[in-house]
Design an enzyme around this catalytic site. Structure first.
Site, short mmCIF file in Angstrom:
data_model
loop_
_atom_site.label_atom_id
_atom_site.label_comp_id
_atom_site.label_asym_id
_atom_site.label_seq_id
_atom_site.Cartn_x
_atom_site.Cartn_y
_atom_site.Cartn_z
N ARG A 253 0.80 -1.22 0.00
CA ARG A 253 0.00 0.00 0.00
C ARG A 253 0.85 1.28 0.00
NH1 ARG A 253 -5.10 0.00 2.18
NH2 ARG A 253 -4.55 -1.93 3.24
N CYS B 149 -26.08 -1.72 -9.02
CA CYS B 149 -27.33 -2.06 -8.36
C CYS B 149 -27.06 -2.59 -6.96
CB CYS B 149 -28.08 -3.11 -9.17
SG CYS B 149 -28.40 -2.53 -10.82
#
Ligand SMILES: *Cc1c(COP(=O)(O)O)cnc(C)c1O
Length: 411
Positions: free
Chosen positions: A274, A341
């Site tokens: 990261r 959705c």
């Protein structure tokens, strides 16, 4: 708004949105920073890029150029690295459930170190290395009982982790017996990885002190790999420690532990993922519709959880701006929602921004790690493109997925 001299509006024109943008100078600065400061005169040092944070060819080429080693956690991550000529002996292969096929692939391709997770894996490695007549370097992932997945770390006997072996356990004893007998497995040291987005360096000291104590049982000088997990700045709640201080603190801590316990090691490695790529990355979206509900105001973007699952997965927080309106009055409290959705398809909630118009560009910051690598085709969203920018120039490094590519495997 410009990134490394490139106007993001031009990037939108040239490559479309959603678009992942990486500042190449920032990536290089991070890699070179770790390599420069993670040095000792008492033992060899090595910095690996934990490639699961962003495993793409161009980053691997950069690692190769800068002299970083690589941490891979799957056959496909290794395959990608080998495809650009990355030296297999500088690859470490991790994972708690590497299959027979994964291990054969790694061993046939002379991967430098297999970081073995458990007894059964070691037995498998022993069988395969004998069959293939190879000597395999093996490190062992230890469960050091330090758990630090948040801002705070806890030292508990976190005995039930899915990762690693407990020192002194029955499995540990069997592992050591097998290693002693084996002619094909060469045991080179211990590994630990205690979590991610960690800000408290004491957590690493605790882990280092444990690992050093395990080395007492061995005559030869071994290797320690302390994993990754160094925190980055997503929002102002995060106070990351700069890589020079992280590096020096880890080196000093290990040197101190070694002299305290009167032990010598051959090599110390770390595996930042990261903290190499996150802050160098941005995601650019186009705003479509906006809408007000009784208690909320929404700005809808043309991406969402398909290119950044982290907010939905673990309530990760991000900062953002509307391009060209960075200094405008931020008098709307808005929620940035994607087009999937799923009600949970939100990138940022209740965030102050200026008024937006359809077609405005929204940019989110610190999206360089675990964005593309966790992307999905949900709702058959196409994988976005990735561009690198540097000193006023841009280059496409991952092409946007096409509709044809999306269904090409469907029979
Ligand atoms: C994920 C992982 C890393 C990198 O962690 P970051 O938080 O991205 O720095 C390093 N080592 C291992 C074994 C990992 O699983």
């Amino acid at each position: 708004m410009k990134i490394s001299g490139v106007d993001v509006k031009d990037l939108k024109e040239q490559y479309g949105t959603p678009l992942y943008i990486y500042d190449e100078n920032h990536l290089i600065k991070n890699m070179e920073g770790y390599l420069k400061y993670f040095k000792s005169d008492k033992f060899e040092t090595e910095v690996l890029f934990a490639s699961k944070a962003l495993n793409i060819k161009e980053i691997i080429r950069l690692c190769k150029k800068e002299g970083m080693s690589l941490d891979c956690v799957s056959k496909a991550e290794i395959y990608t690295a080998l495809s650009v000529g990355f030296n297999p002996s500088n690859i470490y292969f991790h994972g708690n459930n590497k299959s027979y096929d994964d291990l054969v692939y790694a061993i046939e391709n002379n991967i430098g170190v297999i970081v073995c997770d458990n007894l059964m894996e070691l037995e498998q490695i022993e069988v395969i290395s004998k069959e293939l007549k190879k000597v395999v370097n093996v490190m062992f992932r230890m469960n050091v009982g330090v758990d630090a997945h948040t801002h705070k770390f806890i030292i508990t006997a976190h005995v039930d982790s899915k990762f690693g072996v407990l020192y002194g356990s029955d499995d540990y004893k069997k592992i050591m017996e097998l290693i002693k007998k084996s002619k094909n497995v060469k045991f080179i040291g211990f590994h630990s990885h205690i979590g991610s987005q960690i800000f408290d360096l004491n957590a690493f000291s605790a882990a280092a002190s444990k690992i050093v104590s395990y080395l007492k049982d061995f005559d030869e000088e071994l290797q320690i790999n302390l994993g990754g997990g160094y925190g980055v700045h997503y929002t102002d709640d995060d106070k990351p420690i700069p890589f020079d201080i992280v590096s020096k603190t880890l080196i000093n801590t290990v040197e101190a532990e070694l002299s305290k316990q009167n032990i010598k090691i051959k090599k110390l490695s770390i595996e930042p993922g990261r903290s190499i790529v996150a802050e160098a990355g941005y995601t650019l979206y186009t705003i479509g519709y906006t809408k007000k509900t009784p208690n909320k105001e929404y700005y809808f973007i043309d991406g969402g959880m398909t290119d950044n699952i982290r907010p939905a997965l673990y309530q990760a927080k991000y900062d953002c701006d509307i391009v060209g309106k960075e200094n405008a009055k931020k008098d709307h409290i808005v929620t940035i929602a994607g087009k999937c959705c799923e009600s949970g398809d939100l990138i940022i909630e209740n965030y102050p921004l200026p008024e937006a118009k359809m077609g405005d560009l929204l940019i989110t910051y610190t999206t360089g790690a675990y964005g593309y690598s966790m992307a999905s085709n949900y709702n058959k969203a196409l994988y976005p493109a990735i561009v690198f920018v540097k000193d006023g120039k841009s280059k496409l490094v991952v092409r946007r997925q096409t509709l044809e590519e999306l269904i090409e495997r469907e029979i």
